[in-house]
Write an enzyme that holds these catalytic residues in place. Structure first.
Site, PDB file in Angstrom:
ATOM      1  N   VAL A 151       4.652  12.754  -6.145  1.00  0.00           N
ATOM      2  CA  VAL A 151       4.545  13.106  -7.568  1.00  0.00           C
ATOM      3  C   VAL A 151       5.120  14.391  -7.752  1.00  0.00           C
ATOM      4  O   VAL A 151       4.620  15.109  -8.497  1.00  0.00           O
ATOM      5  CB  VAL A 151       3.010  12.940  -8.370  1.00  0.00           C
ATOM      6  CG1 VAL A 151       2.806  11.365  -8.294  1.00  0.00           C
ATOM      7  CG2 VAL A 151       2.205  13.627  -6.992  1.00  0.00           C
ATOM      8  N   CYS A 153     -10.395  16.383 -24.401  1.00  0.00           N
ATOM      9  CA  CYS A 153      -8.758  15.987 -25.338  1.00  0.00           C
ATOM     10  C   CYS A 153      -9.537  16.458 -27.459  1.00  0.00           C
ATOM     11  O   CYS A 153     -10.909  15.811 -27.648  1.00  0.00           O
ATOM     12  CB  CYS A 153      -8.706  14.000 -25.221  1.00  0.00           C
ATOM     13  SG  CYS A 153      -7.648  13.618 -26.043  1.00  0.00           S
ATOM     14  N   HIS A 186       4.311   6.594  -8.707  1.00  0.00           N
ATOM     15  CA  HIS A 186       3.125   7.093  -8.407  1.00  0.00           C
ATOM     16  C   HIS A 186       2.566   8.157  -9.230  1.00  0.00           C
ATOM     17  O   HIS A 186       2.286   8.606  -9.970  1.00  0.00           O
ATOM     18  CB  HIS A 186       2.881   7.255  -7.574  1.00  0.00           C
ATOM     19  CG  HIS A 186       2.543   5.949  -6.688  1.00  0.00           C
ATOM     20  ND1 HIS A 186       2.207   6.428  -5.420  1.00  0.00           N
ATOM     21  CD2 HIS A 186       2.797   5.126  -6.531  1.00  0.00           C
ATOM     22  CE1 HIS A 186       2.718   5.313  -4.184  1.00  0.00           C
ATOM     23  NE2 HIS A 186       2.375   4.497  -5.521  1.00  0.00           N
ATOM     24  N   ASN A 208      11.930   8.114   9.518  1.00  0.00           N
ATOM     25  CA  ASN A 208      10.238   8.599  10.146  1.00  0.00           C
ATOM     26  C   ASN A 208       9.941   9.338  10.829  1.00  0.00           C
ATOM     27  O   ASN A 208      10.913   9.408  12.125  1.00  0.00           O
ATOM     28  CB  ASN A 208       9.149   7.823  10.098  1.00  0.00           C
ATOM     29  CG  ASN A 208       7.381   7.553   9.420  1.00  0.00           C
ATOM     30  OD1 ASN A 208       6.850   9.120  10.464  1.00  0.00           O
ATOM     31  ND2 ASN A 208       7.296   7.248   8.418  1.00  0.00           N
ATOM     32  N   THR A 246       7.672   7.966   4.386  1.00  0.00           N
ATOM     33  CA  THR A 246       6.339   6.672   4.009  1.00  0.00           C
ATOM     34  C   THR A 246       5.507   6.202   5.060  1.00  0.00           C
ATOM     35  O   THR A 246       6.227   5.415   6.169  1.00  0.00           O
ATOM     36  CB  THR A 246       7.140   6.193   2.756  1.00  0.00           C
ATOM     37  OG1 THR A 246       5.666   5.478   3.046  1.00  0.00           O
ATOM     38  CG2 THR A 246       8.221   5.274   3.358  1.00  0.00           C
ATOM     39  N   SER A 247       4.238   6.073   5.273  1.00  0.00           N
ATOM     40  CA  SER A 247       3.432   5.257   5.712  1.00  0.00           C
ATOM     41  C   SER A 247       3.873   3.543   5.458  1.00  0.00           C
ATOM     42  O   SER A 247       2.980   2.919   6.454  1.00  0.00           O
ATOM     43  CB  SER A 247       1.279   5.929   5.617  1.00  0.00           C
ATOM     44  OG  SER A 247       1.086   5.213   4.648  1.00  0.00           O
ATOM     45  N   CYS A 278      -9.823  13.206 -28.616  1.00  0.00           N
ATOM     46  CA  CYS A 278     -11.637  11.503 -28.299  1.00  0.00           C
ATOM     47  C   CYS A 278     -12.366  11.874 -27.250  1.00  0.00           C
ATOM     48  O   CYS A 278     -12.906  10.929 -27.397  1.00  0.00           O
ATOM     49  CB  CYS A 278     -10.775   9.834 -27.895  1.00  0.00           C
ATOM     50  SG  CYS A 278      -9.382  10.057 -26.311  1.00  0.00           S
TER      51      CYS A 278
HETATM   52  P1  OAD Z   1       1.398   8.874   3.309  1.00  0.00           P
HETATM   53  O1  OAD Z   1       0.738  10.289   4.077  1.00  0.00           O
HETATM   54  O2  OAD Z   1       0.680   8.315   3.951  1.00  0.00           O
HETATM   55  O3  OAD Z   1       2.707   8.776   5.253  1.00  0.00           O
HETATM   56  C1  OAD Z   1       3.539   9.998   5.249  1.00  0.00           C
HETATM   57  C2  OAD Z   1       4.324   9.633   6.199  1.00  0.00           C
HETATM   58  O4  OAD Z   1       5.566  10.114   6.727  1.00  0.00           O
HETATM   59  C3  OAD Z   1       3.941   9.304   7.141  1.00  0.00           C
HETATM   60  O5  OAD Z   1       4.273   7.820   8.018  1.00  0.00           O
HETATM   61  C4  OAD Z   1       4.373  10.513   8.663  1.00  0.00           C
HETATM   62  O6  OAD Z   1       4.651  10.062   9.869  1.00  0.00           O
HETATM   63  C5  OAD Z   1       5.794  10.753   7.288  1.00  0.00           C
HETATM   64  N1  OAD Z   1       6.378  11.698   7.929  1.00  0.00           N
HETATM   65  C6  OAD Z   1       5.695  13.028   8.272  1.00  0.00           C
HETATM   66  N2  OAD Z   1       6.284  14.183   7.922  1.00  0.00           N
HETATM   67  C7  OAD Z   1       7.368  13.767   8.009  1.00  0.00           C
HETATM   68  C8  OAD Z   1       8.830  14.524   8.350  1.00  0.00           C
HETATM   69  N3  OAD Z   1       9.501  15.526   8.249  1.00  0.00           N
HETATM   70  N4  OAD Z   1       9.758  13.274   8.097  1.00  0.00           N
HETATM   71  C9  OAD Z   1       9.804  12.074   7.988  1.00  0.00           C
HETATM   72  N5  OAD Z   1       8.586  11.662   7.886  1.00  0.00           N
HETATM   73  C10 OAD Z   1       7.384  12.500   7.922  1.00  0.00           C
HETATM   74  O7  OAD Z   1       2.362   8.674   2.348  1.00  0.00           O
HETATM   75  P2  OAD Z   1       2.842   8.186   1.622  1.00  0.00           P
HETATM   76  O8  OAD Z   1       3.676   7.101   2.700  1.00  0.00           O
HETATM   77  O9  OAD Z   1       3.921   8.824   1.055  1.00  0.00           O
HETATM   78  O10 OAD Z   1      -0.197   7.174  -3.774  1.00  0.00           O
HETATM   79  O11 OAD Z   1       1.844   7.546   0.757  1.00  0.00           O
HETATM   80  C11 OAD Z   1       1.446   6.692   0.123  1.00  0.00           C
HETATM   81  C12 OAD Z   1       1.166   6.510  -0.837  1.00  0.00           C
HETATM   82  O12 OAD Z   1      -0.399   6.651  -0.423  1.00  0.00           O
HETATM   83  C13 OAD Z   1       0.908   7.795  -1.784  1.00  0.00           C
HETATM   84  O13 OAD Z   1       2.055   8.117  -2.650  1.00  0.00           O
HETATM   85  C14 OAD Z   1      -0.569   7.979  -2.604  1.00  0.00           C
HETATM   86  C15 OAD Z   1      -1.721   8.090  -1.434  1.00  0.00           C
HETATM   87  O14 OAD Z   1      -2.712   7.773  -1.747  1.00  0.00           O
HETATM   88  C16 OAD Z   1      -1.194   6.748  -5.078  1.00  0.00           C
HETATM   89  O15 OAD Z   1      -2.126   8.890  -4.647  1.00  0.00           O
HETATM   90  C17 OAD Z   1      -1.611   6.558  -5.814  1.00  0.00           C
END
Ligand code: OAD
Length: 246
Positions: free
Chosen positions: A101, A145, A117, A211, A186-187, A148
């Site tokens: 975001v 707001c 997101h 990753n 992403t995890s 409202c």
């Molecule tokens: P996470 O914090 O769950 O995962 C981040 C991932 O990035 C992990 O798997 C790390 O190993 C990897 N990582 C860290 N540094 C890195 C690097 N330099 N190069 C490559 N990989 C690296 O974040 P997201 O998967 O994005 O949603 O989380 C998904 C969603 O959960 C987010 O969008 C957010 C969160 O809650 C909402 O807020 C709805």
């Protein structure tokens, strides 16, 4: 480093889809969600990023987002963001889908991004959902707001909420159509985004994960590249520049 299969696929790919997560911004200095430290370590993202948490303690949730916004505003896109912007000029079609975001892909030059997101730089009323321009992104809760009286919140998707209209459909369309699908930083734990690599693979795409460590997805991809996105992605674009003839 990169398999011959991937290099060949890159050479002929007509459409590449990319899903990014917080790891792509980690090298810019934005903390990821599940490896957060410091002040916010004691909270799980699910505990703060949901509507009930906001209504129960709007100051706390707002402070968390203000802190993330403050960090985001003080950092720059990194070589990983820039490499992804470059790829768009090297392949006939590239679809960039992000869970982030932070707007760093846009600042690096990527366009037409599918933001699954939302975006932390926009704010909306939590009741009537009208977009609100803030005079100042302060540490305190914003005035309610003017239409409202609802509380003002960031225009991001919280756990249990719907994704922006059309965003998931557009992401799925790209997953169905692409030749190569990258899942980067992403995890792969948060759905529906986490389902996109499987959709792509079932429809014939070559699925590659980038990753710093193995994830829930790693056993279900064609190739798993372990390392920082900010290093691997520029190497990948260099190979593309060398090999593409179109
Ligand atoms: P996470 O914090 O769950 O995962 C981040 C991932 O990035 C992990 O798997 C790390 O190993 C990897 N990582 C860290 N540094 C890195 C690097 N330099 N190069 C490559 N990989 C690296 O974040 P997201 O998967 O994005 O949603 O989380 C998904 C969603 O959960 C987010 O969008 C957010 C969160 O809650 C909402 O807020 C709805």
């Amino acid at each position: 480093m990169f398999s011959t299969h991937l290099l060949n696929a890159l050479q002929t790919a007509r459409h590449i889809a990319v899903l990014t997560g917080a790891g792509v911004s980690a090298e810019s200095g934005v903390p990821t969600f599940r490896t957060a430290d410091g002040l916010w370590k004691r909270f799980k993202p699910e505990e703060l990023a949901n509507f009930d948490a906001f209504m129960a303690d709007p100051e706390l949730v707002t402070a968390w987002y203000n802190e993330r916004r403050r960090i985001i505003n003080s950092v720059e896109p990194n070589p990983g963001h820039r490499a992804l912007a470059d790829i768009a000029h090297l392949v006939p079609a590239v679809t960039l889908i992000t869970q982030n975001v932070d707007g760093l892909h846009q600042r690096a030059g990527s366009r037409d991004i599918i933001e699954l997101h939302g975006n932390i730089h926009r704010n909306i009323c939590s009741r009537c959902r009208i977009e609100v321009q803030l005079e100042m992104e302060s540490e305190v809760l914003q005035p309610p707001c003017t239409s409202c009286g609802g509380l003002i919140r960031p225009d991001v998707v919280w756990f249990g909420e719907f994704l922006p209209e059309g965003a998931m459909a557009a992401a799925e369309k790209a997953a169905l159509d692409c030749d190569i699908f990258f899942s980067i930083g992403t995890s792969a734990l948060v759905y529906p985004a986490a389902a996109l690599p499987a959709t792509a693979r079932q429809h014939g795409a070559y699925v590659v994960e980038i990753n710093t460590e193995r994830t829930a997805l790693s056993d279900h991809v064609d190739e798993c590249l372990i390392g920082p996105a900010g290093q691997l992605l520029p190497m990948l674009t260099d190979r593309l520049k060398e090999n593409r003839t179109d």
